[in-house]
Write an enzyme that holds these catalytic residues in place. Structure first.
Site, PDB file in Angstrom:
ATOM      1  N   ILE A  13     -27.359  -7.185  13.602  1.00  0.00           N
ATOM      2  CA  ILE A  13     -26.588  -7.666  14.759  1.00  0.00           C
ATOM      3  C   ILE A  13     -25.613  -6.574  15.222  1.00  0.00           C
ATOM      4  CG2 ILE A  13     -25.133  -9.536  15.629  1.00  0.00           C
ATOM      5  CD1 ILE A  13     -26.175 -11.246  13.235  1.00  0.00           C
ATOM      6  N   ASN A  36     -27.571  -2.099   3.460  1.00  0.00           N
ATOM      7  CA  ASN A  36     -28.689  -2.882   4.005  1.00  0.00           C
ATOM      8  C   ASN A  36     -29.140  -2.338   5.353  1.00  0.00           C
ATOM      9  OD1 ASN A  36     -30.533  -5.014   3.683  1.00  0.00           O
ATOM     10  ND2 ASN A  36     -29.352  -6.327   5.038  1.00  0.00           N
ATOM     11  N   ASP A  59     -17.866   2.229   2.250  1.00  0.00           N
ATOM     12  CA  ASP A  59     -17.869   0.836   1.792  1.00  0.00           C
ATOM     13  C   ASP A  59     -16.509   0.227   2.154  1.00  0.00           C
ATOM     14  OD1 ASP A  59     -17.660  -1.466   0.252  1.00  0.00           O
ATOM     15  OD2 ASP A  59     -18.735  -0.609  -1.464  1.00  0.00           O
ATOM     16  N   SER A 126     -20.600 -18.084  10.725  1.00  0.00           N
ATOM     17  CA  SER A 126     -21.959 -18.622  10.697  1.00  0.00           C
ATOM     18  C   SER A 126     -21.942 -20.134  10.858  1.00  0.00           C
ATOM     19  CB  SER A 126     -22.573 -18.257   9.340  1.00  0.00           C
ATOM     20  OG  SER A 126     -23.765 -18.958   9.122  1.00  0.00           O
ATOM     21  N   THR A 128     -23.503 -21.898   9.130  1.00  0.00           N
ATOM     22  CA  THR A 128     -23.602 -22.414   7.765  1.00  0.00           C
ATOM     23  C   THR A 128     -22.316 -23.169   7.369  1.00  0.00           C
ATOM     24  OG1 THR A 128     -24.295 -21.839   5.525  1.00  0.00           O
ATOM     25  CG2 THR A 128     -22.776 -20.327   6.560  1.00  0.00           C
ATOM     26  N   TYR A 151     -22.647 -17.468  -0.572  1.00  0.00           N
ATOM     27  CA  TYR A 151     -22.582 -16.763   0.716  1.00  0.00           C
ATOM     28  C   TYR A 151     -21.836 -17.611   1.748  1.00  0.00           C
ATOM     29  CZ  TYR A 151     -23.868 -15.355   5.400  1.00  0.00           C
ATOM     30  OH  TYR A 151     -23.795 -15.011   6.734  1.00  0.00           O
ATOM     31  N   LYS A 155     -18.026 -17.176   3.900  1.00  0.00           N
ATOM     32  CA  LYS A 155     -17.739 -17.277   5.349  1.00  0.00           C
ATOM     33  C   LYS A 155     -16.565 -18.230   5.573  1.00  0.00           C
ATOM     34  CE  LYS A 155     -20.585 -14.316   6.824  1.00  0.00           C
ATOM     35  NZ  LYS A 155     -20.069 -13.037   7.323  1.00  0.00           N
ATOM     36  N   VAL A 219     -44.490 -23.025   5.379  1.00  0.00           N
ATOM     37  CA  VAL A 219     -43.573 -23.856   6.168  1.00  0.00           C
ATOM     38  C   VAL A 219     -42.919 -24.826   5.185  1.00  0.00           C
ATOM     39  CG1 VAL A 219     -43.406 -25.580   8.004  1.00  0.00           C
ATOM     40  CG2 VAL A 219     -44.956 -23.614   8.260  1.00  0.00           C
ATOM     41  N   ARG A 233     -33.723 -25.665  14.083  1.00  0.00           N
ATOM     42  CA  ARG A 233     -32.628 -24.693  14.159  1.00  0.00           C
ATOM     43  C   ARG A 233     -32.424 -24.275  15.610  1.00  0.00           C
ATOM     44  NH1 ARG A 233     -32.518 -26.250   9.764  1.00  0.00           N
ATOM     45  NH2 ARG A 233     -32.487 -25.127   7.778  1.00  0.00           N
TER      46      ARG A 233
HETATM   47  P1  NAD Z   1     -27.175  -6.788   8.113  1.00  0.00           P
HETATM   48  O1  NAD Z   1     -27.300  -6.772   6.644  1.00  0.00           O
HETATM   49  O2  NAD Z   1     -28.309  -6.291   8.926  1.00  0.00           O
HETATM   50  O3  NAD Z   1     -25.868  -5.986   8.574  1.00  0.00           O
HETATM   51  C1  NAD Z   1     -24.730  -5.873   7.758  1.00  0.00           C
HETATM   52  C2  NAD Z   1     -24.396  -4.398   7.657  1.00  0.00           C
HETATM   53  O4  NAD Z   1     -23.221  -4.261   6.888  1.00  0.00           O
HETATM   54  C3  NAD Z   1     -25.478  -3.575   6.982  1.00  0.00           C
HETATM   55  O5  NAD Z   1     -25.751  -2.436   7.759  1.00  0.00           O
HETATM   56  C4  NAD Z   1     -24.873  -3.206   5.626  1.00  0.00           C
HETATM   57  O6  NAD Z   1     -25.327  -1.935   5.195  1.00  0.00           O
HETATM   58  C5  NAD Z   1     -23.400  -3.219   5.962  1.00  0.00           C
HETATM   59  N1  NAD Z   1     -22.508  -3.523   4.845  1.00  0.00           N
HETATM   60  C6  NAD Z   1     -22.594  -4.530   3.926  1.00  0.00           C
HETATM   61  N2  NAD Z   1     -21.556  -4.482   3.080  1.00  0.00           N
HETATM   62  C7  NAD Z   1     -20.778  -3.432   3.478  1.00  0.00           C
HETATM   63  C8  NAD Z   1     -19.571  -2.870   3.017  1.00  0.00           C
HETATM   64  N3  NAD Z   1     -18.928  -3.354   1.954  1.00  0.00           N
HETATM   65  N4  NAD Z   1     -19.068  -1.805   3.675  1.00  0.00           N
HETATM   66  C9  NAD Z   1     -19.703  -1.282   4.733  1.00  0.00           C
HETATM   67  N5  NAD Z   1     -20.850  -1.757   5.208  1.00  0.00           N
HETATM   68  C10 NAD Z   1     -21.377  -2.828   4.605  1.00  0.00           C
HETATM   69  O7  NAD Z   1     -26.796  -8.277   8.544  1.00  0.00           O
HETATM   70  P2  NAD Z   1     -26.696  -8.957   9.971  1.00  0.00           P
HETATM   71  O8  NAD Z   1     -27.755  -9.969  10.067  1.00  0.00           O
HETATM   72  O9  NAD Z   1     -26.590  -7.929  11.018  1.00  0.00           O
HETATM   73  O10 NAD Z   1     -25.337  -9.730   9.796  1.00  0.00           O
HETATM   74  C11 NAD Z   1     -24.112  -9.220  10.279  1.00  0.00           C
HETATM   75  C12 NAD Z   1     -23.016 -10.220  10.005  1.00  0.00           C
HETATM   76  O11 NAD Z   1     -23.330 -11.450  10.630  1.00  0.00           O
HETATM   77  C13 NAD Z   1     -22.810 -10.539   8.530  1.00  0.00           C
HETATM   78  O12 NAD Z   1     -21.433 -10.733   8.320  1.00  0.00           O
HETATM   79  C14 NAD Z   1     -23.556 -11.842   8.353  1.00  0.00           C
HETATM   80  O13 NAD Z   1     -23.037 -12.596   7.299  1.00  0.00           O
HETATM   81  C15 NAD Z   1     -23.276 -12.501   9.680  1.00  0.00           C
HETATM   82  N6  NAD Z   1     -24.269 -13.521  10.046  1.00  0.00           N
HETATM   83  C16 NAD Z   1     -25.596 -13.198  10.067  1.00  0.00           C
HETATM   84  C17 NAD Z   1     -26.527 -14.162  10.411  1.00  0.00           C
HETATM   85  C18 NAD Z   1     -27.994 -13.849  10.400  1.00  0.00           C
HETATM   86  O14 NAD Z   1     -28.794 -14.790  10.319  1.00  0.00           O
HETATM   87  N7  NAD Z   1     -28.414 -12.598  10.489  1.00  0.00           N
HETATM   88  C19 NAD Z   1     -26.100 -15.451  10.749  1.00  0.00           C
HETATM   89  C20 NAD Z   1     -24.743 -15.740  10.725  1.00  0.00           C
HETATM   90  C21 NAD Z   1     -23.821 -14.762  10.374  1.00  0.00           C
HETATM   91  C1  WQD Z   2     -35.069 -21.157   9.298  1.00  0.00           C
HETATM   92  C2  WQD Z   2     -36.032 -22.313   9.103  1.00  0.00           C
HETATM   93  C3  WQD Z   2     -36.549 -22.819   6.810  1.00  0.00           C
HETATM   94  C4  WQD Z   2     -38.679 -19.120   5.924  1.00  0.00           C
HETATM   95  C5  WQD Z   2     -30.009 -18.793   7.103  1.00  0.00           C
HETATM   96  C6  WQD Z   2     -28.704 -18.900   6.394  1.00  0.00           C
HETATM   97  C7  WQD Z   2     -27.588 -19.128   7.356  1.00  0.00           C
HETATM   98  C8  WQD Z   2     -27.608 -18.093   8.464  1.00  0.00           C
HETATM   99  C9  WQD Z   2     -28.947 -17.958   9.088  1.00  0.00           C
HETATM  100  C10 WQD Z   2     -26.145 -16.300   7.892  1.00  0.00           C
HETATM  101  C11 WQD Z   2     -35.642 -23.235   7.964  1.00  0.00           C
HETATM  102  C12 WQD Z   2     -37.777 -22.356   7.555  1.00  0.00           C
HETATM  103  C13 WQD Z   2     -37.967 -20.122   6.565  1.00  0.00           C
HETATM  104  C14 WQD Z   2     -40.021 -19.370   5.563  1.00  0.00           C
HETATM  105  C15 WQD Z   2     -39.845 -21.565   6.517  1.00  0.00           C
HETATM  106  N1  WQD Z   2     -27.299 -16.787   7.976  1.00  0.00           N
HETATM  107  N2  WQD Z   2     -38.541 -21.313   6.851  1.00  0.00           N
HETATM  108  N3  WQD Z   2     -40.560 -20.585   5.885  1.00  0.00           N
HETATM  109  O1  WQD Z   2     -31.976 -21.224   6.500  1.00  0.00           O
HETATM  110  O2  WQD Z   2     -31.488 -21.725   8.950  1.00  0.00           O
HETATM  111  O3  WQD Z   2     -30.224 -20.007   7.797  1.00  0.00           O
HETATM  112  O4  WQD Z   2     -29.932 -17.751   8.072  1.00  0.00           O
HETATM  113  O5  WQD Z   2     -25.075 -16.782   8.055  1.00  0.00           O
HETATM  114  O6  WQD Z   2     -26.409 -19.073   6.641  1.00  0.00           O
HETATM  115  O7  WQD Z   2     -28.754 -19.981   5.487  1.00  0.00           O
HETATM  116  O8  WQD Z   2     -32.594 -19.566   8.330  1.00  0.00           O
HETATM  117  O9  WQD Z   2     -34.540 -18.168   8.831  1.00  0.00           O
HETATM  118  O10 WQD Z   2     -34.082 -18.818   6.433  1.00  0.00           O
HETATM  119  O11 WQD Z   2     -34.868 -20.545   8.028  1.00  0.00           O
HETATM  120  O12 WQD Z   2     -40.384 -22.649   6.788  1.00  0.00           O
HETATM  121  O13 WQD Z   2     -40.686 -18.532   4.974  1.00  0.00           O
HETATM  122  O14 WQD Z   2     -37.307 -21.784   8.744  1.00  0.00           O
HETATM  123  O15 WQD Z   2     -36.868 -23.881   5.958  1.00  0.00           O
HETATM  124  O16 WQD Z   2     -35.960 -24.523   8.371  1.00  0.00           O
HETATM  125  P1  WQD Z   2     -31.600 -20.749   7.827  1.00  0.00           P
HETATM  126  P2  WQD Z   2     -34.039 -19.171   7.856  1.00  0.00           P
END
Ligand code: NAD
Ligand code: WQD
Length: 339
Positions: A13, A36, A59, A126, A128, A151, A155, A219, A233
């Site tokens: 993101i 990551n 970091d 999130s 979540t 996790y 948050k 699924v 979702r």
């Molecule tokens: P991502 O892992 O792709 O990005 C996170 C980045 O942070 C990575 O590049 C990683 O290398 C870096 N990182 C981790 N720990 C670090 C540290 N201590 N110091 C410096 N860099 C560090 O994840 P993302 O999906 O882009 O998520 C970004 C943010 O959004 C996170 O806080 C995540 O919890 C939150 N979020 C993600 C989702 C999702 O589904 N992807 C949903 C809700 C919230």
């Molecule tokens: C989506 C749907 C699964 C994989 C997670 C975190 C949440 C947030 C977003 C960060 C669900 C189904 C999935 C598969 C499947 N992240 N599924 N087969 O669980 O909504 O949320 O990511 O904050 O905190 O919990 O996302 O993409 O894992 O799942 O059927 O192989 O897809 O059951 O219904 P989720 P997801």
């Protein structure tokens, strides 16, 4: 030009947000430890915008290192804090890693911001935090539910740390952005999601299955109380999501917030089931997706989607990309990764 520090800016993101920030005229410095992500992401960003962002490999749990970044870049106006560990399953197996990384990183960011007189922070939260909401769609007024995982707990605690810092009189203004399910990739396919190992999230698993890397998509459950029995979702396009960050940071910088801490749901307002995602993916790409229904995944929420009215109204932001275009972008990115 105002400079924005983007922690985790090499991530999924974060990288899309860096692109939107640059395209909106902001200067960006990325802090990322690459735990990551990879430096190739910086080249992807440059290919899209023509600008290679400043990058500090660091970091965020390293206080002195972070302090050094603020000393070096004296003109940081705001922080967008993405850096965190985010794998729900791993957080159950290694909770202390999650508490250390996610909590320590935010503590350091907040302390260093205060030390250097930087007041504005946008924080990645999130959906979540809502667990299984009592009412759908879920608005920001809905109560947070006990976290389902370490996790998720990080948050909630991070949100609380920001709120408490503000209550204590710290000169901080914050925007807590609660993302629903971010998916897709930049339409250029220069940046996208880079899952390490076996993807836990639905869309990377779908695209890897379509590409033949995985044999079959499982699924997780078709016996939920939803129209087709699979979970629902709110899948939000990552570029739409990135654009919301630019607006949120601008609102802070222009002192337009109505409260020191504002909370916004970032979703489309539309719920889609897993089986609908599978069907739409097949329709858009023309690729048959090998999938089978298996048992429920432990800890899954049955259904959740956003009421994004507050963000729509206050930020003047709306998710506009269609699920078709979004899934097509995820597929284009997957194909690019295979080349
Ligand atoms: P991502 O892992 O792709 O990005 C996170 C980045 O942070 C990575 O590049 C990683 O290398 C870096 N990182 C981790 N720990 C670090 C540290 N201590 N110091 C410096 N860099 C560090 O994840 P993302 O999906 O882009 O998520 C970004 C943010 O959004 C996170 O806080 C995540 O919890 C939150 N979020 C993600 C989702 C999702 O589904 N992807 C949903 C809700 C919230
Ligand atoms: C989506 C749907 C699964 C994989 C997670 C975190 C949440 C947030 C977003 C960060 C669900 C189904 C999935 C598969 C499947 N992240 N599924 N087969 O669980 O909504 O949320 O990511 O904050 O905190 O919990 O996302 O993409 O894992 O799942 O059927 O192989 O897809 O059951 O219904 P989720 P997801």
């Amino acid at each position: 030009m105002q400079k924005i520090l983007v922690t985790g800016g090499a991530g999924y993101i974060g990288s899309h947000t860096v692109v939107e920030l640059q395209q909106s005229g902001y200067d960006v410095v990325i802090v990322d430890d690459l735990s990551n992500s990879a430096t190739s992401v910086l080249k992807g960003i440059e290919k899209i915008t023509g600008i290679i962002p400043e990058f500090e490999q660091l970091d965020c749990t390293d206080y002195a290192g972070l302090d050094g970044v603020f000393i070096k870049h004296k003109d940081i106006a705001a922080v967008i804090h993405f850096a965190a560990s985010k794998a729900v399953g791993e957080s159950v197996a290694k909770p202390l890693k999650y508490y250390r990384n996610n909590l320590m990183s935010l503590i350091n960011v907040l302390e260093v911001m205060q030390k250097h007189g930087v007041d504005n922070i946008v924080f990645s939260s999130s959906c979540t935090v809502y667990g299984q909401p009592d009412e759908l769609p879920v608005s920001e007024r809905a109560p947070r539910k006990p976290a389902e995982s370490p996790y998720g707990n990080t948050k909630q605690i991070c949100e609380d740390m920001i709120v408490d810092a503000v209550k204590s009189g710290a000169k901080v203004k914050a925007s807590l952005l609660r993302y629903f399910n971010p998916i897709g990739a930049h339409p250029s396919a220069e940046i996208g999601e880079l899952p390490l190992g076996v993807p836990q999230n639905l869309i990377p698993f779908v695209t890897q299955t379509a590409a033949g890397i995985r044999a079959k998509l499982s699924v997780f459950g078709n016996d939920y109380n939803t129209p087709d029995g699979s979970c629902i979702r709110d899948y939000i396009n990552v570029v739409d999501l990135a654009k919301a960050h630019v607006i949120a940071v601008k609102r802070l910088l222009e002192n337009k917030s109505k409260k020191p801490v504002e909370v916004f749901n970032l979703g489309t307002g539309r719920g889609l089931s897993v089986l609908e995602v599978v069907k739409t993916f097949e329709k858009v790409t023309g690729v048959k997706l090998n999938h089978e229904i298996v048992g429920r995944r432990a800890g899954d929420i049955e259904q959740v989607w956003a009421n994004p009215d507050f963000a729509n109204r206050e930020l003047g932001w709306k998710a506009v990309e269609t699920i078709e275009d979004t899934l097509a972008s995820a597929w284009k990115w997957q194909q690019k990764l295979m080349r």
